[in-house]
Design an enzyme around this catalytic site. Structure first.
Site, PDB file in Angstrom:
ATOM      1  N   HIS A   1       2.047   4.153  -3.190  1.00 56.77           N
ATOM      2  CA  HIS A   1       2.229   5.549  -2.968  1.00 56.77           C
ATOM      3  C   HIS A   1       3.141   6.228  -3.440  1.00 56.77           C
ATOM      4  O   HIS A   1       3.381   7.049  -3.851  1.00 56.77           O
ATOM      5  CB  HIS A   1       1.808   6.119  -1.530  1.00 56.77           C
TER       6      HIS A   1
ATOM      7  N   HIS B   1       0.935  -1.522  -0.067  1.00 53.80           N
ATOM      8  CA  HIS B   1      -0.118  -0.460   0.548  1.00 53.80           C
ATOM      9  C   HIS B   1       1.023   1.110  -0.121  1.00 53.80           C
ATOM     10  O   HIS B   1       0.498   2.417  -0.834  1.00 53.80           O
ATOM     11  CB  HIS B   1      -0.760  -0.068   1.125  1.00 53.80           C
ATOM     12  N   GLU B   2       2.018   1.621   1.078  1.00 56.07           N
ATOM     13  CA  GLU B   2       2.729   2.533   0.647  1.00 56.07           C
ATOM     14  C   GLU B   2       3.590   2.386  -0.414  1.00 56.07           C
ATOM     15  O   GLU B   2       3.334   3.824  -0.586  1.00 56.07           O
ATOM     16  CB  GLU B   2       3.525   2.231   2.217  1.00 56.07           C
TER      17      GLU B   2
END
Length: 309
Positions: free
Chosen positions: A107, A103-104
């Site tokens: 980003h 997820h990160e």
């Protein structure tokens, strides 16, 4: 007058000195010309300017270890090796942390493609959970809430320098990239369970029920994480997707709330009404996909092994 003859300027002496100087000057010119011709016969290499290279990424060994734990525990669930609660616990926890890193990372990778190359220097492209935010507020607190209540608070955060991004769309896309990972993970898990899994948690003919229960609970967490992250609360990704298009006054007010966004969500989910509504919304997506919610419920029961000991 004494010394007068020593200072006498003889034109012949001066002419001789000038002729000697001319010869010396001509010899120096010839020497310089020869030195200039030598490099042309053996041209040397021009040193290339050194470029500032970004730090190499590479995959963190911690992330690799998490993937190994997830795969080994998945095999243990399928084959029935080990205590069911313990293998489900390690599978779900490691799987949740793996998707948290992805997820990160999503980003950071989107920001890197959009113009913010500082994310590489900060170590965000290494899939290292230690780099993603504060160890207490963004990792330990969501993990404790997962262990206690079975609900995953949004964990992890990467510091993006938005002014380096090319435009507002890129800024919004950076925020949307994280929840997209959870949406894809949830869709993939739900698809596998709906196609190959049991139609009920009470099927006595199913020999791998522990595996499907653990998989269903992990899918439930992915759906829940996607919903939470898409909430338009300052500090969460849902707000980050609309923030670039807000007025300066609204963005200024949102910046004051951002540090407390995750705590606000934590407090709201503590109340039975808000927590119940959230669970119902998450269960809705399981029902639509054809996955029995009872599978996720039993998976949650196995995950919290300490309650049955």
């Amino acid at each position: 007058m004494s010394g007068g003859q020593g200072q006498h300027d003889d034109p012949l002496d001066r002419l001789a000195a000038e002729e000697d100087w001319s010869r010396r000057a001509k010899a120096v010119e010839n020497q310089v010309a020869r030195e200039r011709r030598i490099p042309s016969l053996r041209p040397g290499r021009t040193p290339r300017p050194r470029r500032d290279r970004e730090p190499r990424g590479g995959i963190s060994l911690i992330f690799v270890a998490l993937v190994v734990v997830m795969l080994v525990s998945a095999v243990a669930m399928w084959t029935g090796i080990g205590h069911p609660s313990l293998v489900v616990f390690f599978f779900v926890l490691s799987g949740w942390l793996v998707t948290l890193c992805l997820h990160e990372f999503s980003h950071a990778l989107t920001a890197h493609r959009g113009g913010d190359h500082t994310v590489a220097e900060k170590g965000y492209l290494r899939l290292d959970p230690r780099k993603y935010g504060h160890p207490v507020l963004t990792l330990l607190l969501p993990m404790l809430w997962l262990l206690i209540g079975g609900l995953p608070l949004p964990g992890g955060a990467v510091m993006i320098e938005s002014h380096r991004l090319r435009n507002r769309f890129r800024d919004a896309l950076v925020s949307a990239a994280g929840p997209a990972v959870n949406v894809v993970a949830a869709a993939g898990l739900l698809l596998v369970i709906s196609v190959a899994g049991p139609s009920s948690a009470f099927d006595p003919s199913e020999q791998h029920m522990v595996f499907w229960e653990g998989l269903a609970f992990l899918a439930y967490l992915q759906v829940a994480t996607a919903i939470l992250n898409l909430l338009p609360v300052p500090g969460l990704d849902g707000y980050g997707m609309i923030e670039p298009y807000l007025s300066p006054g609204a963005r200024h007010a949102g910046n004051k709330i951002k540090p407390f966004g995750i705590l606000i969500v934590f407090a709201l989910l503590y109340f039975p009404l808000a927590g119940g509504l959230f669970r119902d919304a998450t269960a809705f997506f399981l029902d639509v996909s054809g996955v029995p919610t009872s599978l996720a419920d039993y998976g949650n029961h196995l995950f919290q092994f300490w309650k049955s000991w």
